[in-house]
Design an enzyme around this catalytic site. Structure first.
Site, PDB file in Angstrom:
ATOM      1  N   HIS A  23       0.826  -1.209   0.000  1.00 26.03           N
ATOM      2  CA  HIS A  23       0.000   0.000   0.000  1.00 26.03           C
ATOM      3  C   HIS A  23       0.860   1.259   0.000  1.00 26.03           C
ATOM      4  CE1 HIS A  23      -3.745   2.177   0.695  1.00 26.03           C
ATOM      5  NE2 HIS A  23      -3.123   2.874   1.615  1.00 26.03           N
ATOM      6  N   HIS A  73     -10.542   2.686  -1.283  1.00 27.15           N
ATOM      7  CA  HIS A  73     -10.737   2.278   0.109  1.00 27.15           C
ATOM      8  C   HIS A  73     -11.524   0.970   0.094  1.00 27.15           C
ATOM      9  CE1 HIS A  73     -10.543   4.076   4.349  1.00 27.15           C
ATOM     10  NE2 HIS A  73      -9.348   4.175   3.807  1.00 27.15           N
TER      11      HIS A  73
END
Length: 714
Positions: A23, A73
């Site tokens: 990430h 998300h």
């Protein structure tokens, strides 16, 4: 341990786990992303900071720019849908804010599982995500102007929640996310919500495959949103922007996202060529006695980080704490000095008088690489199976009722599209949302998104190319000039060669399309590990946003058929192949995917813009899901809703194919290059659509189109 020369501390272990996660580090994707075109005459700032910046135009002698960011998300929204989606909006808004911009809009490309019933888990996720986005965006007073929604079994266990935000700023006022030269001794100021245990391990969590057995544990990695505090933080930050501009002071500003205080402060200082000393005892916390690794790495929402000269730090603190009274808005919210910039390029953290972290800054934040093998994806050729004619009477209502075609109004009505008073074209009424963001100026901004999962399942590279083309078309259809792109690449497990190969193919597709259309990609995100515990990845989903500009927003092409007697033109490709289309799904057939010709795309765009310039284009709709006939129906629905009695008659063998292009209503087609267009019919003064001799009542079609999602979004 070899580089450190010792056993790492607990704080260091968590810091490296976050900073070196997929990430944060993009370790398996960075080398491929370098192939994307990121430069151009209109690029003010390309990828590398919290958001990209594109030149919009000149007003009163000042150069204005659009700031755009694009994130995902996905994992949080699958685990805790309302909070996960809300914090997605919160994070993307901070990315734009931290560039020194006024936040003017958000958008939300969404991918959900099949919602066959109202009580399924897929329906719960689909409802809660939309409610979370609406609750957050409405509370902070930012209009939601664009987005799209697809429903597919491939997203049953992994929804995709992508978010886009726009901001407006003078080009001279852009704030960067790294400390400038001569910043030794500058203060590091933490602003916002009290740090709590929520979101601890969020970066690592987003770099893993979700497993239902870890559901409760995963919930702890999702942050808790506070949009009302964010509203105050935004307004306070605008005041700090004014202070810096009045004093002509350069500062650094960054969103606390993945990796929390550690990730943000380490990146800001290291990328400026400095180190940092952080004192965790200066951090405002919500719970006493938290472990130092939680304070340092936790990803509590609604936090920002400034690096400012020491002489103005007290005034920055005063603006947040006294003028905007953060401590009165939320428990222990405030601005507080937590450290300083050092010339020694080490990242040092103290807690209760002891050093709990001391590492080389570049070792912590430097690029790491994961050279993974991948299986090359073979381009899908498919049998060329043209369907010259279809049973329109039977199929058209089914197409309109399809979940990927039907009205999204039940979702959109949860979003405030006109707050701030700058919305020109609201979401859902046209192919793109349109804003007039600068008071007293005629400059305008358009925003549209695209990314078809049906194409992604068949050919990931083609799907990425098509997403670029469709997003561009949608901006052009409202009359804007496309100026730049963002992307979010949503894929499965990169450690599986076939799934990693899909990602690589998509990057290549994006690069081909963006280069061919001369559209720079200035911002983006990669979201991997979107697969079920059984190893089923989501359909390859390269989702693209296109930003468009208007020199005069009065030239916007407004929704709906305008008048009887207009010619209807199909501008662009008219292949009758139906691969990847809604029609193919309904017929249960396969076919070749529509060919993409960039020369034809540029020619079609030129025809549309020329028709606008000559004042003959009355309405326009990009041809996408549901084909040309659905585009016509959408124009007829808009006219009906605006009280205009305008119908149409067309004659075309297969008006449900999705080969693309534009359906244009023109008052006079005598000056249009009909080598790039086809006259398919004309408008009339009835309340019907007459298609190949079959009559449809527009009002009845509208009912069919409006009904399917009403039960999911009551």
């Amino acid at each position: 341990m070899e580089r450190l020369g010792r056993q790492p501390s607990t704080v260091e272990l968590h810091a490296f786990d976050a900073q070196w996660s997929e990430h944060c580090s993009y370790k398996s994707s960075r080398r491929h992303l370098k192939r994307l075109p990121t430069n151009g005459a209109g690029v003010v700032l390309g990828p590398g900071e919290d958001a990209g910046v594109l030149h919009l135009g000149v007003h009163n002698g000042e150069r204005f720019a659009v700031v755009v960011a694009h994130e995902s998300h996905n994992h949080p929204s699958q685990v805790v849908p309302f909070e996960g989606a809300a914090t997605g909006i919160g994070g993307i808004v901070r990315d734009v804010l931290c560039m020194g911009a006024e936040v003017i809009a958000v958008a939300d490309p969404l991918r959900f599982g099949m919602v066959d019933g109202t009580q399924t888990h897929q329906a719960y996720v689909a409802r809660s995500v939309v409610d979370g986005i609406g609750a957050y965006g409405n509370a902070i007073g930012v209009p939601n102007i664009a987005g799209d929604v697809y429903f597919d079994h491939g997203f049953d266990e992994n929804c995709l929640v992508n978010v886009v935000a726009l901001g407006i700023v003078k080009e001279t006022d852009v704030i960067h996310s790294y400390v400038p030269k001569d910043a030794e001794g500058w203060q590091i100021v933490l602003v916002g919500k009290a740090t709590d245990p929520s979101g601890f391990g969020g970066a690592s969590f987003s770099s893993l495959t979700l497993d239902a057995r870890d559901a409760e544990l995963n919930k702890g990695a999702v942050q808790v949103p506070d949009p009302f505090l964010k509203n105050v933080l935004m307004r306070a930050s605008y005041r700090v922007f004014m202070l810096l501009r009045e004093l002509k002071i350069t500062a650094a500003f960054k969103d606390l996202g993945a990796g929390g205080i550690m990730g943000c402060s380490a990146e800001m200082t290291s990328h400026g060529g400095y180190g940092a000393e952080i004192d965790l005892d200066g951090v405002n916390v919500a719970v006493e006695g938290m472990a130092p690794e939680v304070i340092a790495v936790g990803e509590t929402q609604e936090r920002l980080l400034w690096v400012v000269p020491p002489e103005i730090a007290p005034e920055v603190l005063r603006i947040y704490n006294e003028v905007f009274t953060l401590p009165d808005v939320a428990y222990n919210a405030r601005a507080t000095a937590i450290g300083r910039v050092t010339t020694e390029r080490r990242y040092v953290v103290r807690h209760r008088g002891s050093v709990v972290m001391d590492v080389e800054s570049e070792f912590l934040t430097g690029a790491i690489h994961d050279e993974l093998p991948y299986t090359e994806v073979i381009h899908h050729a498919g049998a060329v199976e043209e369907l010259p004619a279809v049973d329109v009477e039977t199929l058209f209502p089914k197409v309109l009722a399809h979940h990927d075609v039907c009205s999204r109004e039940p979702l959109y009505r949860r979003y405030d599209a006109v707050v701030r008073g700058m919305t020109v074209v609201v979401r859902g009424r046209a192919d793109a949302g349109v804003l007039a963001p600068i008071a007293g100026s005629r400059l305008g901004v358009a925003l549209a998104v695209a990314g078809n999962p049906r194409y992604g399942r068949i050919d990931p590279g083609y799907a990425a190319e098509h997403a670029v083309v469709e997003a561009m078309r949608r901006v052009v259809a409202v009359g804007a000039r496309p100026i730049g792109l963002t992307n979010c690449l949503n894929f499965g497990n990169p450690r599986k060669p076939e799934q990693y190969g899909e990602f690589v193919a998509a990057v290549d597709g994006l690069a081909r399309a963006a280069t061919a259309l001369d559209l720079p990609i200035v911002s983006g995100n990669v979201s991997l590990y979107n697969e079920s515990p059984e190893g089923l990845a989501v359909p390859a989903s390269a989702i693209v946003a296109c930003v468009g500009a208007f020199e005069d927003v009065a030239e916007v092409v407004t929704p709906g058929l305008k008048a009887p007697g207009s010619a209807l033109l199909w501008v662009g490709s008219r292949e009758l192949v139906i691969g990847g289309s809604v029609l193919a799904e309904l017929l249960g057939t396969e076919s070749a995917l529509p060919h993409i010709s960039y020369g034809a795309e540029r020619a079609a765009v030129a025809i549309v813009h020329d028709a606008i310039a000559r004042g003959v284009l009355r309405s326009c709709h990009a041809i996408r899901d549901g084909g040309m006939l659905t585009a016509l129906a959408r124009l007829a629905f808009d006219a009906m809703q605006q009280g205009r009695r305008v119908g149409a008659e067309i004659d075309f063998g297969n008006p449900l194919c999705e080969a693309g292009g534009f359906l244009c209503e023109v008052s006079d087609d005598s000056g249009i290059d009909l080598t790039g267009a086809l006259r398919v019919g004309k408008t009339n003064d009835t309340s019907e659509l007459i298609v190949n001799g079959v009559r449809f009542e527009i009002a009845r079609l509208y009912e069919t189109w409006s009904a399917p999602l009403a039960a999911i979004y009551p």
